[in-house]
Structure formats: C-alpha cells, structure tokens
Design a protein around this motif. Structure first.
Motif, mmCIF file in Angstrom:
data_model
loop_
_atom_site.group_PDB
_atom_site.id
_atom_site.type_symbol
_atom_site.label_atom_id
_atom_site.label_comp_id
_atom_site.label_asym_id
_atom_site.label_seq_id
_atom_site.Cartn_x
_atom_site.Cartn_y
_atom_site.Cartn_z
ATOM 1 N N TRP A 1 6.321 -13.269 2.654
ATOM 2 C CA TRP A 1 5.351 -12.821 3.649
ATOM 3 C C TRP A 1 4.437 -11.731 3.084
ATOM 4 O O TRP A 1 3.242 -11.703 3.372
ATOM 5 C CB TRP A 1 6.068 -12.307 4.895
ATOM 6 C CG TRP A 1 6.519 -13.383 5.841
ATOM 7 C CD1 TRP A 1 7.798 -13.707 6.182
ATOM 8 C CD2 TRP A 1 5.675 -14.269 6.592
ATOM 9 N NE1 TRP A 1 7.817 -14.737 7.093
ATOM 10 C CE2 TRP A 1 6.519 -15.102 7.365
ATOM 11 C CE3 TRP A 1 4.302 -14.443 6.685
ATOM 12 C CZ2 TRP A 1 6.035 -16.091 8.218
ATOM 13 C CZ3 TRP A 1 3.800 -15.425 7.534
ATOM 14 C CH2 TRP A 1 4.660 -16.234 8.283
ATOM 15 N N VAL A 2 4.988 -10.838 2.280
ATOM 16 C CA VAL A 2 4.173 -9.792 1.662
ATOM 17 C C VAL A 2 3.091 -10.424 0.780
ATOM 18 O O VAL A 2 1.908 -10.054 0.844
ATOM 19 C CB VAL A 2 5.042 -8.829 0.829
ATOM 20 C CG1 VAL A 2 4.171 -7.932 -0.060
ATOM 21 C CG2 VAL A 2 5.908 -7.968 1.744
ATOM 22 N N ALA A 3 3.487 -11.396 -0.045
ATOM 23 C CA ALA A 3 2.524 -12.059 -0.926
ATOM 24 C C ALA A 3 1.462 -12.802 -0.122
ATOM 25 O O ALA A 3 0.272 -12.782 -0.470
ATOM 26 C CB ALA A 3 3.256 -13.025 -1.863
ATOM 27 N N PHE A 4 1.871 -13.434 0.979
ATOM 28 C CA PHE A 4 0.930 -14.181 1.814
ATOM 29 C C PHE A 4 -0.088 -13.244 2.459
ATOM 30 O O PHE A 4 -1.305 -13.494 2.427
ATOM 31 C CB PHE A 4 1.693 -14.957 2.884
ATOM 32 C CG PHE A 4 0.811 -15.737 3.821
ATOM 33 C CD1 PHE A 4 0.038 -16.789 3.348
ATOM 34 C CD2 PHE A 4 0.768 -15.426 5.176
ATOM 35 C CE1 PHE A 4 -0.774 -17.517 4.209
ATOM 36 C CE2 PHE A 4 -0.042 -16.150 6.045
ATOM 37 C CZ PHE A 4 -0.813 -17.200 5.557
ATOM 38 N N LEU A 5 0.387 -12.141 3.031
ATOM 39 C CA LEU A 5 -0.526 -11.199 3.681
ATOM 40 C C LEU A 5 -1.444 -10.526 2.663
ATOM 41 O O LEU A 5 -2.622 -10.271 2.953
ATOM 42 C CB LEU A 5 0.275 -10.142 4.447
ATOM 43 C CG LEU A 5 1.068 -10.667 5.659
ATOM 44 C CD1 LEU A 5 1.829 -9.524 6.315
ATOM 45 C CD2 LEU A 5 0.143 -11.337 6.668
ATOM 46 N N ARG A 6 -0.934 -10.252 1.477
ATOM 47 C CA ARG A 6 -1.785 -9.669 0.438
ATOM 48 C C ARG A 6 -2.880 -10.636 0.019
ATOM 49 O O ARG A 6 -4.013 -10.224 -0.291
ATOM 50 C CB ARG A 6 -0.934 -9.254 -0.763
ATOM 51 C CG ARG A 6 -0.166 -7.954 -0.550
ATOM 52 C CD ARG A 6 0.717 -7.614 -1.728
ATOM 53 N NE ARG A 6 1.342 -6.303 -1.540
ATOM 54 C CZ ARG A 6 2.358 -5.848 -2.273
ATOM 55 N NH1 ARG A 6 2.853 -6.610 -3.275
ATOM 56 N NH2 ARG A 6 2.872 -4.657 -2.040
ATOM 57 N N SER A 7 -2.571 -11.928 -0.001
ATOM 58 C CA SER A 7 -3.596 -12.912 -0.354
ATOM 59 C C SER A 7 -4.693 -12.940 0.706
ATOM 60 O O SER A 7 -5.873 -13.138 0.386
ATOM 61 C CB SER A 7 -2.967 -14.305 -0.507
ATOM 62 O OG SER A 7 -2.556 -14.842 0.748
ATOM 63 N N LEU A 8 -4.329 -12.745 1.978
ATOM 64 C CA LEU A 8 -5.337 -12.683 3.047
ATOM 65 C C LEU A 8 -6.219 -11.449 2.879
ATOM 66 O O LEU A 8 -7.445 -11.518 3.031
ATOM 67 C CB LEU A 8 -4.657 -12.662 4.414
ATOM 68 C CG LEU A 8 -3.865 -13.908 4.825
ATOM 69 C CD1 LEU A 8 -3.275 -13.717 6.214
ATOM 70 C CD2 LEU A 8 -4.745 -15.148 4.797
ATOM 71 N N LYS A 9 -5.597 -10.326 2.548
ATOM 72 C CA LYS A 9 -6.379 -9.097 2.356
ATOM 73 C C LYS A 9 -7.297 -9.229 1.143
ATOM 74 O O LYS A 9 -8.428 -8.726 1.159
ATOM 75 C CB LYS A 9 -5.451 -7.894 2.179
ATOM 76 C CG LYS A 9 -4.723 -7.489 3.453
ATOM 77 C CD LYS A 9 -4.261 -6.041 3.410
ATOM 78 C CE LYS A 9 -5.422 -5.075 3.467
ATOM 79 N NZ LYS A 9 -4.987 -3.668 3.568
ATOM 80 N N ALA A 10 -6.815 -9.907 0.107
ATOM 81 C CA ALA A 10 -7.649 -10.089 -1.085
ATOM 82 C C ALA A 10 -8.887 -10.918 -0.776
ATOM 83 O O ALA A 10 -9.930 -10.769 -1.429
ATOM 84 C CB ALA A 10 -6.835 -10.758 -2.194
#
Length: 411
Positions: free
Chosen positions: A211-220
């Motif tokens: 989930w952390v990686a997924f949300l970071r990809s959205l922020k990127a």
C-alpha cells in the motif's frame, strides 16, 4: 431467419409496401450487413461463395448464428465460417467496447498459452474466435495494454480532496500454479466534484509495504490535496495513509457493522445494527459521540467484544462528520463504489483464472476506463459549491461546516 437472410432488396421493399412486414429499417440493416459479410469473407478467402478460383486460400463451412443488438432492434446474424485458413469475424463488430476487447484478449491469451479450462473452451466457441496464433494475440493485447498503461500513468493535475481505496482478490496463474493476488483500485473526487479512477495495480499480498508503494506512485503522478481517505479496515493501509498522505482515515461504516455481527449472537444483531445506524445518522459529530457513549452502556452487558471494538474505532468511524453534511452519506462507506466493483467482479468471473498479471490489469483497466469516461461526462458527484467548502480547508466545528456550506450555496 433463413428467409430473412436470403431476402433481396426487392423482397424487403415489397414486404414493407404490402404491409406484410413493416420493420423496413431493421430488414434493410440486416440486408446490408449480410452483403457486407459476404464481400468481406470473399476478400479473406480469395473467392466468392461457390466460385472456383486458384486464389482461394480457405473454404467456407456454413454459418455461425449470433444475435446483434442494434438501435433498430436485435438482428440474427449468420456469420460465414471457414473450414481452413484464416478465420473470419465481421469488421462492423470489431470495434467492440474496450471491456469486450479485453475479455477476448484475456481468453485468447489463456487459450494460446495452454492454460485453458472448460470455461475458456466454451468462451472461445461462443465468441467465435476461431484459429489463433501468438502473433494475433500479441497484436490485440499490445493495443489494449498501451491504452491501459496510458490511463494508469497519466498525470494527476487536479486536487483530490476525497480518496477511496479498495482491493479485490483475483486468481492468477504464476509459475505453474494458481495464486490469489490483490487488485487495488483508487477512486477520487476532484476539486470540481467529479469522480475519477486515478490508480490501479496488482500485488502478491495486500500488505502495508504494498500500500505504501501504491500510494507513493499516486503522489509521484501528482496526487495532492487529499483531506479524507475512505476504505475498509486494514492496518497496513491505515498506516500507509498516515505515512504517505498525512490525511485522516474514514473506516467504512457498512463493513464495520457487518464485522460486528460476527462478534455477537444472532438475536443481538438487530439491536447492534439499529444502535450503530443511529450513530451514523446523527445531526452532527457531537451528537454522534454522545450516541456512541449511550450505545456502549447498552451493549456492555450483552456484547462486550462489540463495545471494545467500537470504542477503539470511534474516531475512525466518525471522521466524515468534519466535512459538509451534503457529503456524509457518500463519505461514511465504500458503498458508492459497489456498482463498479460488481462490474469488475462480473468481468473477471468470466475469465476465472488470469494467465498472468498483465491480463488482469488489462481487463480491469478496460472496465475502469469505460467507467471513468462515464463519470467525466455525467453530472457532478458532489456540487461545486459544497466542494468549495472542503477546499477552503479543514474545519473542526460542525456548526461552522454547516454555516459555510449554506453561505456557499446561497452565493
């Protein structure tokens, strides 16, 4: 139907003029598409029906029936079949909807890769896919994959005050065995009150790091302005929201009620559901917290475990009260996404087992692209006036929320 297929233009007109058959438009369309199919199959095979030619590359083998729903009614198509050589499919059916193309591509990929089941065999027959090669599958998949990749990787330029996160488990074949994987989707309402699908991914497990990686990809990609994230209960997701988005979390109240039914006797479920309903339909956050206290007192003697879980989850369940009242029914649960989730489930159930991760992303991505297009062209999910209240910044006092919303609507 055989009579309709053999009708000439003169027959269609004569029947319409005599009043014997008044559906002239439907018959005309049926006649045109029949002639079109015969012309296309003649070009494909190198010779017309019954014609002897050295250029013929395939022989015909009767017809395959298929209903075709059109604006002038349902037409029973008789699609020519080939016995050898290239298979034929009418050009006017080919651009299908993206969802249908994705289903066909996934079925074809499974079939070619030797992982077909009886269900896939039946689908191949029903869809009339015919003979296929890896090159043919690759061409179809490539176009869809590029479309879905462009959708998943697009830049997010708007502010998205509300974000819903959801996960669905799908079966994927991996290294010779079938495993369950988490397909995660992010939906949001932008600053103009319009819903969008903003993220899609698949992972081995629905874990905190994932989930952390997924949300970071959205922020990127530009995700910003999130003021409330809504999801079902998952400790890893809750921690990821706090870590990456630094936004309040709203726990889905519908799922919470269902979960509480597992911690009480059957005859106590009605009491618990009614009590929680009163909490979630209070006039404001202050009233809701008062009702939680009363409910805890009533349930303590009969359902202590429910009391313990409710007390621990109170703040997460009541987070929606800090936002405009007009939004409460949409913010307190993930129910607004149920129709989309059911559509994803319906499409993925057709396939059963995906041959790989890419095929699952392709099919679900195609479903979500079509849903996103529909949302962007229909009426706003939330009004611009009420969204202006949210964009003004977080407000702690419920009365102030109401006053600002009324003032914004009046303006």
């Amino acid at each position: 139907m055989a009579e309709d297929r053999m009708m000439t233009p003169a027959d269609v007109v004569a029947r319409a003029m005599s009043g014997e058959h008044g559906d002239l438009l439907r018959d005309a369309v049926a006649l045109v598409v029949r002639e079109l199919m015969e012309a296309e199959v003649a070009q494909l095979t190198g010779a017309g029906r019954g014609e002897r030619s050295e250029d013929r590359v395939a022989n015909l083998n009767g017809y395959r029936q298929r209903a075709w729903d059109t604006r002038v009614g349902s037409i029973e198509l008789a699609i020519p079949r080939t016995r050898s050589g290239p298979s034929y499919f009418p050009s006017f059916l080919e651009p299908r909807s993206r969802c249908e193309q994705a289903i066909v591509s996934v079925v074809m990929e499974a079939y070619v890769n030797g992982v077909s089941t009886r269900k896939v065999d039946r689908l191949v027959e029903q869809l009339g896919i015919g003979a296929m090669s890896k090159d043919r599958v690759s061409r179809l998949c490539r176009d869809l994959d590029e479309l879905v990749a462009e959708f998943r990787e697009r830049e997010l330029t708007d502010a998205y005050p509300y974000l819903w996160l959801d996960a669905k488990h799908v079966k994927v074949r991996e290294r010779g065995r079938v495993v369950s994987k988490a397909l995660v989707v992010a939906y949001a309402v932008n600053q103009d009150g319009v819903r969008e699908v903003i993220g899609l991914d698949i992972g081995q497990v629905e874990s905190g790091p994932f989930w952390v990686a997924f949300l970071r990809s959205l922020k990127a990609r530009g995700l910003h302005g999130v003021q409330l994230a809504i999801s079902d209960h998952h400790e890893g997701l809750k921690a990821a929201i706090a870590q990456v988005l630094d936004a309040p979390w709203q726990r889905c109240t519908v799922h919470f009620v269902r979960n509480m039914h597992g911690h009480c006797r059957r005859n106590e479920r009605g009491l618990i559901s009614a009590g929680l309903r009163e909490v979630f339909q209070a006039a404001d956050g202050t009233e809701a917290r008062r009702r939680v206290g009363e409910l805890l007192d009533r349930l303590a003697p009969v359902a202590p475990k429910v009391c313990e879980l409710l007390d621990a989850a109170e703040e997460d369940l009541l987070a929606f009260y800090a936002f405009p009242k007009a939004h409460w029914s949409k913010l307190r649960s993930t129910n607004p996404l149920e129709r989309v989730n059911k559509e994803i489930g319906r499409r993925s159930d057709v396939v059963g087992i995906f041959p790989n991760d890419a095929s699952a992303i392709r099919l679900c991505g195609a479903v979500l692209i079509e849903q996103n297009d529909e949302w962007l062209t229909c009426r706003r999910y939330l009004s611009e006036e009420s969204m202006a209240v949210v964009l003004a910044g977080p407000i702690e006092d419920a009365d102030e929320v109401h006053d600002l919303e009324v003032a914004s609507l009046a303006a």
